[in-house]
Scaffold this motif. Structure first.
Motif, PDB file in Angstrom:
ATOM      1  N   ALA A 175       0.982  -1.324  -0.190  1.00  0.00           N
ATOM      2  CA  ALA A 175      -0.308   0.013   0.009  1.00  0.00           C
ATOM      3  C   ALA A 175       0.605   1.604   0.338  1.00  0.00           C
ATOM      4  CB  ALA A 175      -0.779   0.046   1.653  1.00  0.00           C
ATOM      5  N   ARG A 176       1.955   1.462   0.775  1.00  0.00           N
ATOM      6  CA  ARG A 176       3.124   2.866   0.605  1.00  0.00           C
ATOM      7  C   ARG A 176       3.551   2.682  -0.602  1.00  0.00           C
ATOM      8  NH1 ARG A 176       7.188   2.544   5.250  1.00  0.00           N
ATOM      9  NH2 ARG A 176       5.372   2.460   6.686  1.00  0.00           N
ATOM     10  N   GLN A 188       1.407   6.820  -6.975  1.00  0.00           N
ATOM     11  CA  GLN A 188       0.428   8.037  -6.913  1.00  0.00           C
ATOM     12  C   GLN A 188       0.927   9.291  -6.782  1.00  0.00           C
ATOM     13  OE1 GLN A 188      -2.558   6.192  -4.140  1.00  0.00           O
ATOM     14  NE2 GLN A 188      -4.235   5.306  -5.656  1.00  0.00           N
ATOM     15  N   THR A 189       1.216   9.425  -5.814  1.00  0.00           N
ATOM     16  CA  THR A 189       2.177  10.703  -5.180  1.00  0.00           C
ATOM     17  C   THR A 189       2.946  10.826  -6.522  1.00  0.00           C
ATOM     18  OG1 THR A 189       1.888  10.470  -3.086  1.00  0.00           O
ATOM     19  CG2 THR A 189       3.415  12.338  -3.984  1.00  0.00           C
ATOM     20  N   LEU A 249       2.337   1.781  -2.970  1.00  0.00           N
ATOM     21  CA  LEU A 249       1.030   2.161  -4.670  1.00  0.00           C
ATOM     22  C   LEU A 249       0.999   3.827  -4.041  1.00  0.00           C
ATOM     23  CD1 LEU A 249      -1.326   2.420  -6.317  1.00  0.00           C
ATOM     24  CD2 LEU A 249      -2.385   1.184  -4.844  1.00  0.00           C
ATOM     25  N   ARG A 250       0.892   4.382  -2.859  1.00  0.00           N
ATOM     26  CA  ARG A 250       0.843   5.597  -2.004  1.00  0.00           C
ATOM     27  C   ARG A 250       1.657   6.615  -3.211  1.00  0.00           C
ATOM     28  NH1 ARG A 250      -0.706   3.667   2.487  1.00  0.00           N
ATOM     29  NH2 ARG A 250       1.237   4.039   3.672  1.00  0.00           N
ATOM     30  N   ALA A 251       2.817   6.083  -2.723  1.00  0.00           N
ATOM     31  CA  ALA A 251       4.692   6.320  -3.656  1.00  0.00           C
ATOM     32  C   ALA A 251       3.881   7.445  -4.820  1.00  0.00           C
ATOM     33  CB  ALA A 251       5.229   5.923  -2.786  1.00  0.00           C
TER      34      ALA A 251
END
Length: 215
Positions: free
Chosen positions: A2-3, A9-10, A5-7
């Protein structure tokens, strides 16, 4: 996971925000603070992915290069004539211009004289090589006049492609670009294409422009 994926996306949000600002304001008139605010991220998040504004510009130009390579390969694999593949590639790029800021920013950066690292080919050099190669093939397929100066034609075509978008950027919305591209091709086809093949390609251009307008 999840981390990660967030990175990702950012990172994508930062690239998209930078591209939008580079396209609308230009590279020199855009600051990292502007990009942070537009992307709605922290400065720490931006510096985690990019050390400098120039790195962002290089990533956008690299994405532009990959887009052209991908589209050229995709259109060339359809079993069409060389000229049809070239026309379809230009309209595929026009669709990307309409749909998102990254391709538009890539062109804007290419005209701003930004220094590129050796690993990133200049977009205009890449376009010229592709266009020259494709026009040579079109002559062999007897779609173009046999006495055509291919290098001169390729240079004029790429200059027309770039100029059409640069002028349009200042005068009209990007949604008008497919129409201007079609106008350009109608002129070029009448000058370069042999008479028996002309109607086919004029019809193709009209069809491709219509497909973009109806999306």
């Amino acid at each position: 996971m999840a981390r990660q994926l967030r990175a990702e996306q950012t990172r994508t949000a930062i690239i998209t925000a930078a591209a939008d600002l580079f396209d609308r304001r230009g590279y020199e008139s855009t600051s990292l603070s502007d990009i942070v605010e537009h992307a709605q991220v922290t400065k720490g998040a931006l510096y985690f992915h990019f050390a400098a504004k120039q790195d962002l510009a290089h990533v956008i130009l690299e994405l532009q290069s990959r887009n052209l390579q991908r589209l050229a390969a995709e259109m060339g694999s359809r079993g069409t004539t060389a000229l049809e593949a070239l026309i379809r590639t230009t309209f595929a790029m026009a669709r990307l211009f309409v749909e998102g800021p990254v391709p538009r920013a890539g062109l804007r950066l290419a005209t701003d004289g930004l220094a590129l690292p050796p690993a990133v080919p200049h977009p205009f050099t890449q376009c010229l090589e592709f266009t020259t190669r494709t026009l040579h093939a079109a002559v062999k397929e007897t779609d173009l006049h046999t006495d055509i100066d291919v290098e001169a034609a390729a240079h004029s075509l790429v200059s027309s492609l770039v100029g059409t978008r640069v002028v349009g950027h200042h005068l009209e919305p990007v949604t008008r670009h497919p129409r201007r591209l079609a106008e350009m091709w109608h002129l070029l086809i009448r000058g370069m294409v042999t008479v028996p093949r002309r109607a086919r390609y004029l019809s193709l251009v009209t069809q491709l422009e219509r497909e973009i307008r109806t999306v």
